[in-house]
Design a protein around this motif. Structure first.
Motif, PDB file in Angstrom:
ATOM      1  N   VAL A   1      19.299 -19.343  52.606  1.00  0.00           N
ATOM      2  CA  VAL A   1      18.134 -19.546  52.812  1.00  0.00           C
ATOM      3  C   VAL A   1      17.649 -20.950  52.361  1.00  0.00           C
ATOM      4  O   VAL A   1      18.273 -21.472  50.934  1.00  0.00           O
ATOM      5  CB  VAL A   1      17.277 -18.686  52.186  1.00  0.00           C
ATOM      6  CG1 VAL A   1      15.575 -18.796  52.402  1.00  0.00           C
ATOM      7  CG2 VAL A   1      17.525 -17.103  52.851  1.00  0.00           C
ATOM      8  N   GLU A   2      16.844 -21.901  53.054  1.00  0.00           N
ATOM      9  CA  GLU A   2      16.316 -23.203  52.564  1.00  0.00           C
ATOM     10  C   GLU A   2      15.167 -23.069  51.858  1.00  0.00           C
ATOM     11  O   GLU A   2      14.273 -22.617  52.466  1.00  0.00           O
ATOM     12  CB  GLU A   2      16.441 -24.114  53.885  1.00  0.00           C
ATOM     13  CG  GLU A   2      16.009 -25.451  53.323  1.00  0.00           C
ATOM     14  CD  GLU A   2      17.414 -26.280  53.013  1.00  0.00           C
ATOM     15  OE1 GLU A   2      17.243 -27.221  52.324  1.00  0.00           O
ATOM     16  OE2 GLU A   2      18.321 -25.688  53.507  1.00  0.00           O
ATOM     17  N   ILE A   3      15.081 -23.512  50.558  1.00  0.00           N
ATOM     18  CA  ILE A   3      13.927 -23.151  49.800  1.00  0.00           C
ATOM     19  C   ILE A   3      13.755 -24.673  49.123  1.00  0.00           C
ATOM     20  O   ILE A   3      14.458 -24.857  48.305  1.00  0.00           O
ATOM     21  CB  ILE A   3      14.123 -22.037  48.792  1.00  0.00           C
ATOM     22  CG1 ILE A   3      14.031 -20.735  49.459  1.00  0.00           C
ATOM     23  CG2 ILE A   3      12.427 -22.037  48.098  1.00  0.00           C
ATOM     24  CD1 ILE A   3      14.100 -19.451  48.794  1.00  0.00           C
ATOM     25  N   ALA A   4      12.476 -25.240  49.218  1.00  0.00           N
ATOM     26  CA  ALA A   4      12.091 -26.154  48.634  1.00  0.00           C
ATOM     27  C   ALA A   4      13.121 -27.757  48.679  1.00  0.00           C
ATOM     28  O   ALA A   4      13.609 -28.227  47.878  1.00  0.00           O
ATOM     29  CB  ALA A   4      11.803 -26.016  46.990  1.00  0.00           C
ATOM     30  N   GLY A   5      13.994 -27.408  49.725  1.00  0.00           N
ATOM     31  CA  GLY A   5      15.047 -28.451  50.092  1.00  0.00           C
ATOM     32  C   GLY A   5      16.373 -28.206  49.380  1.00  0.00           C
ATOM     33  O   GLY A   5      17.170 -28.952  49.721  1.00  0.00           O
ATOM     34  N   LYS A   6      16.239 -26.971  48.854  1.00  0.00           N
ATOM     35  CA  LYS A   6      17.696 -26.589  48.336  1.00  0.00           C
ATOM     36  C   LYS A   6      18.076 -25.415  49.130  1.00  0.00           C
ATOM     37  O   LYS A   6      17.410 -24.289  49.493  1.00  0.00           O
ATOM     38  CB  LYS A   6      17.405 -26.008  47.122  1.00  0.00           C
ATOM     39  CG  LYS A   6      16.649 -27.030  45.835  1.00  0.00           C
ATOM     40  CD  LYS A   6      17.696 -28.063  45.350  1.00  0.00           C
ATOM     41  CE  LYS A   6      16.962 -28.913  44.274  1.00  0.00           C
ATOM     42  NZ  LYS A   6      17.771 -29.891  44.141  1.00  0.00           N
ATOM     43  N   SER A   7      19.487 -25.260  49.364  1.00  0.00           N
ATOM     44  CA  SER A   7      20.131 -24.028  50.114  1.00  0.00           C
ATOM     45  C   SER A   7      20.410 -23.067  48.943  1.00  0.00           C
ATOM     46  O   SER A   7      21.024 -23.297  47.933  1.00  0.00           O
ATOM     47  CB  SER A   7      21.298 -24.703  50.508  1.00  0.00           C
ATOM     48  OG  SER A   7      22.123 -23.332  51.336  1.00  0.00           O
ATOM     49  N   VAL A   8      19.929 -21.881  49.243  1.00  0.00           N
ATOM     50  CA  VAL A   8      20.064 -20.861  48.320  1.00  0.00           C
ATOM     51  C   VAL A   8      20.837 -19.745  48.771  1.00  0.00           C
ATOM     52  O   VAL A   8      20.601 -19.469  49.995  1.00  0.00           O
ATOM     53  CB  VAL A   8      18.652 -20.034  47.883  1.00  0.00           C
ATOM     54  CG1 VAL A   8      18.849 -19.155  46.931  1.00  0.00           C
ATOM     55  CG2 VAL A   8      17.795 -21.079  47.290  1.00  0.00           C
ATOM     56  N   ASN A   9      21.881 -19.288  48.201  1.00  0.00           N
ATOM     57  CA  ASN A   9      22.962 -18.234  48.763  1.00  0.00           C
ATOM     58  C   ASN A   9      22.293 -17.113  48.874  1.00  0.00           C
ATOM     59  O   ASN A   9      21.174 -16.742  48.139  1.00  0.00           O
ATOM     60  CB  ASN A   9      24.066 -18.158  47.901  1.00  0.00           C
ATOM     61  CG  ASN A   9      24.972 -19.478  47.811  1.00  0.00           C
ATOM     62  OD1 ASN A   9      25.077 -20.288  48.697  1.00  0.00           O
ATOM     63  ND2 ASN A   9      25.816 -19.590  46.615  1.00  0.00           N
ATOM     64  N   LYS A  10      22.523 -16.564  49.938  1.00  0.00           N
ATOM     65  CA  LYS A  10      21.944 -15.165  50.288  1.00  0.00           C
ATOM     66  C   LYS A  10      22.233 -14.105  49.091  1.00  0.00           C
ATOM     67  O   LYS A  10      23.176 -14.268  48.365  1.00  0.00           O
ATOM     68  CB  LYS A  10      22.746 -14.443  51.583  1.00  0.00           C
ATOM     69  CG  LYS A  10      24.090 -14.295  51.538  1.00  0.00           C
ATOM     70  CD  LYS A  10      24.630 -13.626  53.009  1.00  0.00           C
ATOM     71  CE  LYS A  10      26.037 -13.280  52.936  1.00  0.00           C
ATOM     72  NZ  LYS A  10      26.340 -12.732  54.051  1.00  0.00           N
ATOM     73  N   TRP A  11      21.330 -13.430  48.847  1.00  0.00           N
ATOM     74  CA  TRP A  11      21.153 -12.415  47.752  1.00  0.00           C
ATOM     75  C   TRP A  11      21.105 -10.844  48.145  1.00  0.00           C
ATOM     76  O   TRP A  11      20.767 -10.596  49.317  1.00  0.00           O
ATOM     77  CB  TRP A  11      19.951 -12.899  46.849  1.00  0.00           C
ATOM     78  CG  TRP A  11      18.720 -12.654  47.510  1.00  0.00           C
ATOM     79  CD1 TRP A  11      17.916 -11.611  47.785  1.00  0.00           C
ATOM     80  CD2 TRP A  11      17.862 -13.942  48.154  1.00  0.00           C
ATOM     81  NE1 TRP A  11      16.929 -12.029  48.252  1.00  0.00           N
ATOM     82  CE2 TRP A  11      16.708 -13.223  48.753  1.00  0.00           C
ATOM     83  CE3 TRP A  11      18.202 -15.095  48.481  1.00  0.00           C
ATOM     84  CZ2 TRP A  11      15.836 -14.110  49.468  1.00  0.00           C
ATOM     85  CZ3 TRP A  11      17.592 -15.803  48.890  1.00  0.00           C
ATOM     86  CH2 TRP A  11      16.173 -15.546  49.599  1.00  0.00           C
ATOM     87  N   GLU A  12      21.281 -10.166  47.257  1.00  0.00           N
ATOM     88  CA  GLU A  12      21.213  -8.552  47.384  1.00  0.00           C
ATOM     89  C   GLU A  12      19.824  -8.133  46.697  1.00  0.00           C
ATOM     90  O   GLU A  12      19.185  -8.782  45.933  1.00  0.00           O
ATOM     91  CB  GLU A  12      22.263  -7.980  46.355  1.00  0.00           C
ATOM     92  CG  GLU A  12      23.843  -8.242  46.997  1.00  0.00           C
ATOM     93  CD  GLU A  12      23.953  -7.823  48.505  1.00  0.00           C
ATOM     94  OE1 GLU A  12      23.552  -6.607  48.878  1.00  0.00           O
ATOM     95  OE2 GLU A  12      24.815  -8.404  49.154  1.00  0.00           O
ATOM     96  N   LYS A  13      19.314  -6.990  46.998  1.00  0.00           N
ATOM     97  CA  LYS A  13      18.127  -6.576  46.586  1.00  0.00           C
ATOM     98  C   LYS A  13      18.236  -6.091  45.155  1.00  0.00           C
ATOM     99  O   LYS A  13      19.547  -5.592  44.464  1.00  0.00           O
ATOM    100  CB  LYS A  13      17.828  -5.272  47.258  1.00  0.00           C
ATOM    101  CG  LYS A  13      16.544  -4.632  46.772  1.00  0.00           C
ATOM    102  CD  LYS A  13      16.205  -3.349  47.683  1.00  0.00           C
ATOM    103  CE  LYS A  13      15.131  -2.745  47.168  1.00  0.00           C
ATOM    104  NZ  LYS A  13      14.596  -1.583  48.014  1.00  0.00           N
ATOM    105  N   GLY A  14      17.469  -6.538  44.370  1.00  0.00           N
ATOM    106  CA  GLY A  14      17.174  -6.174  42.804  1.00  0.00           C
ATOM    107  C   GLY A  14      18.107  -7.175  42.055  1.00  0.00           C
ATOM    108  O   GLY A  14      18.253  -7.142  40.944  1.00  0.00           O
ATOM    109  N   GLN A  15      18.158  -8.686  42.637  1.00  0.00           N
ATOM    110  CA  GLN A  15      18.587  -9.530  41.732  1.00  0.00           C
ATOM    111  C   GLN A  15      17.603 -10.598  41.141  1.00  0.00           C
ATOM    112  O   GLN A  15      16.761 -10.790  41.786  1.00  0.00           O
ATOM    113  CB  GLN A  15      19.889 -10.362  42.336  1.00  0.00           C
ATOM    114  CG  GLN A  15      21.066  -9.513  42.876  1.00  0.00           C
ATOM    115  CD  GLN A  15      21.930 -10.460  43.604  1.00  0.00           C
ATOM    116  OE1 GLN A  15      21.726 -11.331  44.523  1.00  0.00           O
ATOM    117  NE2 GLN A  15      23.191 -10.400  43.256  1.00  0.00           N
ATOM    118  N   LYS A  16      17.949 -11.149  40.129  1.00  0.00           N
ATOM    119  CA  LYS A  16      16.883 -11.983  39.218  1.00  0.00           C
ATOM    120  C   LYS A  16      17.095 -13.366  39.863  1.00  0.00           C
ATOM    121  O   LYS A  16      18.017 -13.923  40.317  1.00  0.00           O
ATOM    122  CB  LYS A  16      17.172 -11.937  37.818  1.00  0.00           C
ATOM    123  CG  LYS A  16      16.993 -10.684  37.119  1.00  0.00           C
ATOM    124  CD  LYS A  16      17.110 -10.694  35.724  1.00  0.00           C
ATOM    125  CE  LYS A  16      16.944  -9.130  35.222  1.00  0.00           C
ATOM    126  NZ  LYS A  16      17.225  -9.203  33.862  1.00  0.00           N
TER     127      LYS A  16
END
Length: 139
Positions: A95-110
C-alpha cells in the motif's frame, strides 16, 4: 418440488453473496487501517516538529533513529504499550501511504514509525518491530 427449487436458488444466491460481502468488509477494514496509518504519520511529523527532544535543529540526541508506535487513540508514543493500535484488515498487496510503500500486513499487527535524524525521513512498518527479516521463519 417447487419449494425445493426455491430453497436451492436461495442457497445459491447466498453462496454467491457471502464471499462478496466478506471481500467488501475486508476492503473497508484496510481503508480504515490506511487512514489510521496516515494519521499516525502526520502525528509523528507533528511530534518531530514541535518536540525539542526530536527536533533536528535543536537536538543533542545524536543520530540514533527515534521509533514511535501508533496508539488506539490516533496519537503516537515512543513506548509500546497495551494501547497500541492493531490492524483490522489484510490488504492483497503493498500500500502507498504518505508517499511511502508499506508492505502488506496481516490482521492484528502493530504500526511503528522510525524517524532517521541523519536523512530526515520516516519509515513506516506494520508488523514486527524489527525491519530485519527473520530467516528461520521467512518473515
Amino acid at each position: 418440488m417447487e419449494m425445493l427449487i426455491v430453497v436451492a436458488i436461495i442457497a445459491i444466491l447466498i453462496a454467491i453473496a457471502i464471499p462478496t460481502f466478506a471481500s467488501s468488509l475486508n476492503k473497508a477494514r484496510v481503508a480504515t487501517d490506511e487512514a489510521n496509518i496516515r494519521s499516525g504519520y502526520a502525528a509523528v511529523m507533528t511530534e518531530i516538529l514541535t518536540d525539542e527532544a526530536h527536533n533536528v535543529e535543536g537536538s543533542t540526541t545524536g543520530t540514533a533513529p527515534a521509533t514511535f508506535t501508533l496508539k488506539k487513540d490516533g496519537t503516537v508514543s515512543t513506548t509500546a504499550g497495551d494501547d497500541a493500535y492493531t490492524t483490522q484488515g489484510k490488504p492483497s498487496d503493498n500500500v502507498e501511504i504518505a508517499g511511502k510503500s508499506v508492505n502488506k500486513w496481516e490482521k492484528g499487527q502493530k504500526v511503528t514509525y522510525t524517524y532517521h535524524y541523519d536523512t530526515n525521513t520516516i519509515d513506516i512498518a506494520v508488523g514486527a518491530a524489527s525491519s530485519t527479516p527473520d530467516v528461520s521463519t521467512g518473515k
